[in-house]
Design a protein around this motif. Structure first.
Motif, PDB file in Angstrom:
ATOM      1  N   THR A 244      14.202   1.714 -12.408  1.00  0.00           N
ATOM      2  CA  THR A 244      14.968   1.422 -13.621  1.00  0.00           C
ATOM      3  C   THR A 244      15.427  -0.034 -13.678  1.00  0.00           C
ATOM      4  N   SER A 245      14.867  -0.891 -12.856  1.00  0.00           N
ATOM      5  CA  SER A 245      15.249  -2.304 -12.842  1.00  0.00           C
ATOM      6  C   SER A 245      14.547  -3.060 -13.970  1.00  0.00           C
ATOM      7  N   MET A 246      14.900  -4.329 -14.102  1.00  0.00           N
ATOM      8  CA  MET A 246      14.425  -5.157 -15.203  1.00  0.00           C
ATOM      9  C   MET A 246      12.902  -5.182 -15.317  1.00  0.00           C
ATOM     10  N   LYS A 247      12.221  -5.293 -14.176  1.00  0.00           N
ATOM     11  CA  LYS A 247      10.769  -5.401 -14.214  1.00  0.00           C
ATOM     12  C   LYS A 247      10.121  -4.213 -14.912  1.00  0.00           C
ATOM     13  N   TRP A 248      10.657  -3.028 -14.648  1.00  0.00           N
ATOM     14  CA  TRP A 248      10.013  -1.806 -15.113  1.00  0.00           C
ATOM     15  C   TRP A 248      10.649  -1.203 -16.362  1.00  0.00           C
ATOM     16  N   ARG A 249      11.684  -1.845 -16.913  1.00  0.00           N
ATOM     17  CA  ARG A 249      12.330  -1.289 -18.097  1.00  0.00           C
ATOM     18  C   ARG A 249      12.376  -2.244 -19.290  1.00  0.00           C
ATOM     19  N   THR A 250      11.950  -3.477 -19.110  1.00  0.00           N
ATOM     20  CA  THR A 250      12.022  -4.442 -20.211  1.00  0.00           C
ATOM     21  C   THR A 250      10.959  -4.176 -21.271  1.00  0.00           C
ATOM     22  N   TYR A 251       9.780  -3.743 -20.838  1.00  0.00           N
ATOM     23  CA  TYR A 251       8.658  -3.553 -21.760  1.00  0.00           C
ATOM     24  C   TYR A 251       8.301  -2.073 -21.890  1.00  0.00           C
ATOM     25  N   PRO A 252       7.576  -1.700 -22.952  1.00  0.00           N
ATOM     26  CA  PRO A 252       7.134  -0.303 -23.109  1.00  0.00           C
ATOM     27  C   PRO A 252       6.250   0.142 -21.946  1.00  0.00           C
ATOM     28  N   ALA A 253       6.102   1.440 -21.813  1.00  0.00           N
ATOM     29  CA  ALA A 253       5.396   2.008 -20.663  1.00  0.00           C
ATOM     30  C   ALA A 253       3.923   1.644 -20.607  1.00  0.00           C
ATOM     31  N   ASP A 254       3.325   1.242 -21.750  1.00  0.00           N
ATOM     32  CA  ASP A 254       1.905   0.887 -21.723  1.00  0.00           C
ATOM     33  C   ASP A 254       1.671  -0.556 -21.272  1.00  0.00           C
TER      34      ASP A 254
ATOM     35  N   ARG B 143       0.818  -1.215   0.000  1.00  0.00           N
ATOM     36  CA  ARG B 143       0.000   0.000   0.000  1.00  0.00           C
ATOM     37  C   ARG B 143       0.853   1.267   0.000  1.00  0.00           C
ATOM     38  N   SER B 144       2.172   1.101  -0.026  1.00  0.00           N
ATOM     39  CA  SER B 144       3.063   2.241   0.188  1.00  0.00           C
ATOM     40  C   SER B 144       3.676   2.815  -1.080  1.00  0.00           C
ATOM     41  N   VAL B 145       3.477   2.145  -2.215  1.00  0.00           N
ATOM     42  CA  VAL B 145       4.119   2.590  -3.450  1.00  0.00           C
ATOM     43  C   VAL B 145       3.067   2.716  -4.555  1.00  0.00           C
ATOM     44  N   THR B 146       3.006   3.868  -5.188  1.00  0.00           N
ATOM     45  CA  THR B 146       2.038   4.095  -6.258  1.00  0.00           C
ATOM     46  C   THR B 146       2.600   3.630  -7.602  1.00  0.00           C
ATOM     47  N   LEU B 147       1.703   3.464  -8.563  1.00  0.00           N
ATOM     48  CA  LEU B 147       2.126   3.046  -9.893  1.00  0.00           C
ATOM     49  C   LEU B 147       3.048   4.082 -10.523  1.00  0.00           C
ATOM     50  N   ASP B 148       2.741   5.353 -10.331  1.00  0.00           N
ATOM     51  CA  ASP B 148       3.602   6.399 -10.877  1.00  0.00           C
ATOM     52  C   ASP B 148       5.020   6.304 -10.313  1.00  0.00           C
ATOM     53  N   ARG B 149       5.115   6.037  -9.039  1.00  0.00           N
ATOM     54  CA  ARG B 149       6.440   5.917  -8.420  1.00  0.00           C
ATOM     55  C   ARG B 149       7.150   4.640  -8.907  1.00  0.00           C
ATOM     56  N   LEU B 150       6.397   3.560  -9.053  1.00  0.00           N
ATOM     57  CA  LEU B 150       6.993   2.319  -9.543  1.00  0.00           C
ATOM     58  C   LEU B 150       7.583   2.503 -10.937  1.00  0.00           C
TER      59      LEU B 150
ATOM     60  N   GLU C 202      10.443  -9.445  -8.930  1.00  0.00           N
ATOM     61  CA  GLU C 202      10.705  -8.237  -8.154  1.00  0.00           C
ATOM     62  C   GLU C 202       9.392  -7.842  -7.492  1.00  0.00           C
ATOM     63  N   MET C 203       9.474  -7.319  -6.276  1.00  0.00           N
ATOM     64  CA  MET C 203       8.267  -6.916  -5.566  1.00  0.00           C
ATOM     65  C   MET C 203       8.063  -5.412  -5.630  1.00  0.00           C
ATOM     66  N   ASP C 204       6.802  -5.009  -5.683  1.00  0.00           N
ATOM     67  CA  ASP C 204       6.440  -3.591  -5.726  1.00  0.00           C
ATOM     68  C   ASP C 204       6.250  -3.071  -4.305  1.00  0.00           C
ATOM     69  N   VAL C 205       7.361  -2.974  -3.586  1.00  0.00           N
ATOM     70  CA  VAL C 205       7.328  -2.576  -2.181  1.00  0.00           C
ATOM     71  C   VAL C 205       8.485  -1.612  -1.894  1.00  0.00           C
ATOM     72  N   PRO C 206       8.343  -0.805  -0.857  1.00  0.00           N
ATOM     73  CA  PRO C 206       9.507  -0.094  -0.334  1.00  0.00           C
ATOM     74  C   PRO C 206      10.337  -1.072   0.483  1.00  0.00           C
ATOM     75  N   LEU C 207      11.604  -0.801   0.680  1.00  0.00           N
ATOM     76  CA  LEU C 207      12.434  -1.699   1.475  1.00  0.00           C
ATOM     77  C   LEU C 207      12.099  -1.584   2.962  1.00  0.00           C
ATOM     78  N   ALA C 208      12.353  -2.670   3.676  1.00  0.00           N
ATOM     79  CA  ALA C 208      12.195  -2.647   5.131  1.00  0.00           C
ATOM     80  C   ALA C 208      13.145  -1.603   5.724  1.00  0.00           C
ATOM     81  N   GLU C 209      12.670  -0.889   6.712  1.00  0.00           N
ATOM     82  CA  GLU C 209      13.451   0.201   7.298  1.00  0.00           C
ATOM     83  C   GLU C 209      14.808  -0.262   7.826  1.00  0.00           C
ATOM     84  N   PRO C 210      14.917  -1.417   8.482  1.00  0.00           N
ATOM     85  CA  PRO C 210      16.247  -1.840   8.936  1.00  0.00           C
ATOM     86  C   PRO C 210      17.237  -2.032   7.791  1.00  0.00           C
ATOM     87  N   VAL C 211      16.753  -2.448   6.642  1.00  0.00           N
ATOM     88  CA  VAL C 211      17.615  -2.610   5.478  1.00  0.00           C
ATOM     89  C   VAL C 211      18.073  -1.247   4.976  1.00  0.00           C
ATOM     90  N   VAL C 212      17.138  -0.320   4.855  1.00  0.00           N
ATOM     91  CA  VAL C 212      17.488   1.034   4.413  1.00  0.00           C
ATOM     92  C   VAL C 212      18.515   1.648   5.357  1.00  0.00           C
TER      93      VAL C 212
END
Length: 392
Positions: A27-37, A16-23, A45-55
């Motif tokens: 620039t990783s493989m999931k979001w750059r392999t195919y056209p924007a449509d 619930r923390s990451v919007t489609l626009d932000r995703l 790959e998961m559509d999540v922010p990283l856990a705070e301890p990792v950050v």
């Protein structure tokens, strides 16, 4: 799918923390392999922010300039604690662990330790496509022991594959995917003990890819291969990368059973130069301090499996889906839709949704697709809507 829900951890739902626009800024493989449509629901790959301890671990390292070479046993000690607390396994010996660049490179190195060029390696298709690619590249002969119709290991078929693999008198290995990708099957203690018994009988060395181990559904217990009777000659690859979305921070651990310690000790020194020191710090933090975040993720994935079943029943009733016991991947049988061997190609062309191609997973993959559940409910819903639109 009636399972006991995961305990809530107090952490927010990470999906619930990451919007489609932000995703789409990623620039990783999931979001750059195919056209924007195209809506990407394919690679792991998961559509999540990283856990705070990792950050915090990564940013502290950068602030300190702590970006040298990896050293020490903190990662292995963190994994041992996690294994004891989560799986009740107290047999993960830190002295029988080695840091490797990632799980698949670790697989390559473990297979090299127990087989030679031209030797057979048994796999259980449909299975993670890099198994085929990496083994072929390292000049190993692939021997297939397909899963049964129920998506579980077929011990009769496996025994025959073992028998044939050692018939020529050479060395043989079994690259076991546990939990299994793409089906999400979690092998039981009884199944794994049977594998170990067969491996001992035929002299086959088991190398277990256990990268999805922390991602079991509620009410399902993961059993480490090395924890079952007779598995002491086995080798395992484990990592925090899948469960905490750390594929870009390279690090994994090779773990040897007591009977494989001598092989692991022969691991070339240069292999230890492949992992990222910052990656090791991130993975260690995830295992040590990121369990509350993981619990929130697991609860959300339980809900997503149910949501996907409901969406398919409403929009694509011809698709057969058995919710997996682990992973954040869904294996969908689309054969009744009449889309041929590669329905993912049709969904991409007509629906502008990217899924993993079933035939890439080997025997049993034709007519199937693999869908990544690790996204928001809204994106998952839109993905199924696009799949349904591709049939019109």
């Amino acid at each position: 799918m009636n399972r006991i829900p995961h305990e809530t951890s107090g952490e927010p739902n990470p999906f619930r923390s990451v919007t489609l626009d932000r995703l789409r800024r990623r620039t990783s493989m999931k979001w750059r392999t195919y056209p924007a449509d195209v809506l990407p629901l394919w690679v792991a790959e998961m559509d999540v922010p990283l856990a705070e301890p990792v950050v915090r671990a990564v940013t502290d390292a950068l602030a300190l300039g702590d970006t040298g070479y990896p050293a020490g046993t903190a990662y292995a000690r963190a994994l041992a604690r996690f294994a004891a607390e989560r799986w009740g396994w107290h047999g993960l010996a830190v002295e029988r662990c080695a840091i490797v660049p990632d799980v698949m490179m670790g697989v390559v190195e473990m297979v090299r330790l127990v087989t030679g060029p031209g030797d057979p390696v048994v796999v259980n298709p449909p299975v993670y496509p890099p198994f085929f690619q990496f083994l072929a590249h390292m000049d190993r002969r692939i021997a297939q022991a397909p899963l049964g119709a129920d998506g579980r290991l077929d011990l009769g078929v496996l025994e025959e594959a073992y028998r044939r693999a050692v018939a020529g008198g050479g060395r043989a290995a079994h690259l076991l995917c546990s939990p299994h990708n793409p089906t999400g099957t979690v092998h039981t203690a009884e199944e794994l003990a049977a594998v170990a018994a067969l491996a001992e009988r035929y002299g086959v060395r088991v190398v277990a890819d256990e990268i999805h181990a922390p991602l079991t559904a509620a009410g399902v217990d993961f059993v480490p291969y090395l924890s079952v009777p007779g598995a002491g000659s086995g080798l395992s690859l484990m990592s925090a990368s899948k469960a905490w979305n750390l594929a870009g921070l390279k690090a994994a651990l090779a773990v040897a059973g007591p009977g494989a310690a001598a092989e692991l000790a022969r691991l070339p020194e240069e292999v230890s130069h492949g992992p990222s020191h910052v990656g090791v710090l991130a993975h260690t933090a995830a295992l040590s301090e990121g369990t509350a975040w993981l619990d929130a993720l697991l609860a959300a994935l339980d809900a997503h499996r149910l949501l996907l079943a409901e969406l398919l029943a409403e929009h694509l009733p011809g698709v057969r889906y058995r919710p997996g016991e682990s992973t954040y991947l869904a294996w969908l049988d689309c054969r009744a839709l009449g889309l041929g061997d590669d329905p993912a190609a049709v969904f991409l062309k007509r629906g502008r949704v990217a899924l993993s191609h079933g035939p890439d997973f080997g025997t049993g993959g034709a007519g199937h697709v693999r869908l990544n559940l690790a996204t928001s409910p809204e994106i998952l819903t839109e993905g199924v809507r696009r799949m349904a639109a591709a049939l019109r």
